[in-house]
Motif scaffolding. Structure first.
Motif, PDB file in Angstrom:
ATOM      1  N   GLN A 177       0.826  -1.206   0.000  1.00  0.00           N
ATOM      2  CA  GLN A 177       0.000   0.000   0.000  1.00  0.00           C
ATOM      3  C   GLN A 177       0.860   1.256   0.000  1.00  0.00           C
ATOM      4  O   GLN A 177       0.534   2.238  -0.680  1.00  0.00           O
ATOM      5  CB  GLN A 177      -0.933  -0.008   1.209  1.00  0.00           C
ATOM      6  N   LEU A 178       1.968   1.255   0.741  1.00  0.00           N
ATOM      7  CA  LEU A 178       2.897   2.382   0.684  1.00  0.00           C
ATOM      8  C   LEU A 178       3.410   2.563  -0.743  1.00  0.00           C
ATOM      9  O   LEU A 178       3.507   3.686  -1.251  1.00  0.00           O
ATOM     10  CB  LEU A 178       4.074   2.155   1.630  1.00  0.00           C
ATOM     11  N   GLY A 179       3.741   1.443  -1.385  1.00  0.00           N
ATOM     12  CA  GLY A 179       4.196   1.516  -2.768  1.00  0.00           C
ATOM     13  C   GLY A 179       3.147   2.090  -3.695  1.00  0.00           C
ATOM     14  O   GLY A 179       3.462   2.876  -4.600  1.00  0.00           O
ATOM     15  N   ASN A 180       1.898   1.736  -3.470  1.00  0.00           N
ATOM     16  CA  ASN A 180       0.822   2.276  -4.309  1.00  0.00           C
ATOM     17  C   ASN A 180       0.741   3.797  -4.219  1.00  0.00           C
ATOM     18  O   ASN A 180       0.395   4.475  -5.195  1.00  0.00           O
ATOM     19  CB  ASN A 180      -0.526   1.672  -3.894  1.00  0.00           C
ATOM     20  N   HIS A 181       1.056   4.342  -3.045  1.00  0.00           N
ATOM     21  CA  HIS A 181       0.987   5.789  -2.865  1.00  0.00           C
ATOM     22  C   HIS A 181       2.239   6.512  -3.342  1.00  0.00           C
ATOM     23  O   HIS A 181       2.149   7.607  -3.902  1.00  0.00           O
ATOM     24  CB  HIS A 181       0.772   6.130  -1.377  1.00  0.00           C
ATOM     25  N   PHE A 182       3.409   5.921  -3.110  1.00  0.00           N
ATOM     26  CA  PHE A 182       4.638   6.697  -3.240  1.00  0.00           C
ATOM     27  C   PHE A 182       5.618   6.197  -4.300  1.00  0.00           C
ATOM     28  O   PHE A 182       6.612   6.871  -4.559  1.00  0.00           O
ATOM     29  CB  PHE A 182       5.347   6.776  -1.881  1.00  0.00           C
ATOM     30  N   GLU A 183       5.357   5.046  -4.894  1.00  0.00           N
ATOM     31  CA  GLU A 183       6.238   4.567  -5.956  1.00  0.00           C
ATOM     32  C   GLU A 183       5.606   4.838  -7.312  1.00  0.00           C
ATOM     33  O   GLU A 183       4.402   4.658  -7.493  1.00  0.00           O
ATOM     34  CB  GLU A 183       6.526   3.072  -5.786  1.00  0.00           C
ATOM     35  N   ASN A 184       6.426   5.239  -8.241  1.00  0.00           N
ATOM     36  CA  ASN A 184       5.967   5.540  -9.596  1.00  0.00           C
ATOM     37  C   ASN A 184       7.167   5.438 -10.525  1.00  0.00           C
ATOM     38  O   ASN A 184       8.297   5.221 -10.074  1.00  0.00           O
ATOM     39  CB  ASN A 184       5.314   6.928  -9.638  1.00  0.00           C
TER      40      ASN A 184
END
Length: 245
Positions: A177-184
């Motif tokens: 979930q952290l990756g969904n918000h902050f990884e791109n």
């Protein structure tokens, strides 16, 4: 009833429990916005990263909703089940800090002991990351390969297993979930460049430079997850590859 300060260092689960209980008592009814992270951290007497993880845990449970550029809002509870799934999830940010301590030293050791064929393996791992990113995937396959190949240079099966297990915490629901918000795509391009810096230091047989490059990479990874909530929805995250397990 006010939130109670947490007297000793606790994991995100204890913070999430307090916030969940406050929601269930009606202190934060559905539809209301929670206080900012910094305010919650001060009131609870904990670090902001721990609050960030607690809020992500509540989001995974379906108890809160992150609205980009607006804040974090309480939701009506979803179906049960997510809370149980989170019970064993390790803290993503503590995991990154643990990796920073361990893998910095492994990179320094690799700079002194890594063979030419093993350096070729590191270059192949970075090439795999670039290929995964180019095809719209989160490049965790090449990323894992890079870090475990550095651990292989230690000729220590315990360290190799530990590095693999710590990396695989990326699969827990909080980390995802952290990756969904902050990884791109942009953040992964930066991370790939950081991997190249580690490789260059190892290839130059400079243990101090390798230690610093790895520590910087993992410190930056930690900070990427602690960035301010985006003012607007970030670019669509790369597709996560399906597990073959």
């Amino acid at each position: 009833m006010p939130l109670q300060a947490i007297e000793t260092r606790r994991l995100y689960r204890q913070i999430a429990d307090q916030l969940r209980e406050a929601i269930e008592r009606g202190e934060f009814p559905a539809g209301t916005r929670l206080p900012p992270e910094r305010d919650l951290a001060a009131q609870l007497g904990v670090s902001r990263p721990s609050v960030r993880e607690a809020l992500i845990a509540l989001e995974v449970e379906g108890r809160v909703e992150v609205r980009m550029g607006s804040g974090i809002y309480v939701r009506e509870p979803d179906a049960a089940g997510a809370r149980a799934a989170l019970h064993e999830a390790e803290s993503p940010l503590e995991t990154i800090r643990a990796r920073q301590l361990i893998e910095g030293e492994l990179a320094a050791y690799a700079a002194l002991h890594m063979k030419r064929a093993q350096l070729t393996g590191l270059r192949e791992a970075i090439a795999l990351m670039e290929d995964e990113a180019r095809h719209g995937q989160v490049p965790t396959g090449g990323d894992r390969l890079f870090h475990t190949r550095i651990a292989e240079a230690s000729d220590n099966s315990v360290l190799l297993r530990l590095v693999g297990e710590l990396f695989d915490e990326r699969r827990n629901p909080l980390f995802e979930q952290l990756g969904n918000h902050f990884e791109n795509p942009r953040s992964w391009a930066i991370a790939i460049a950081e991997h190249r810096a580690v490789l260059e230091a190892i290839a130059q047989q400079s243990p101090q430079a390798a230690r610093e490059a790895m520590a910087l990479h993992l410190a930056n990874s930690h900070e990427r997850f602690m960035a301010s909530w985006p003012a607007e929805a970030p670019p669509k995250a790369p597709r996560r590859p399906r597990s073959t397990a």
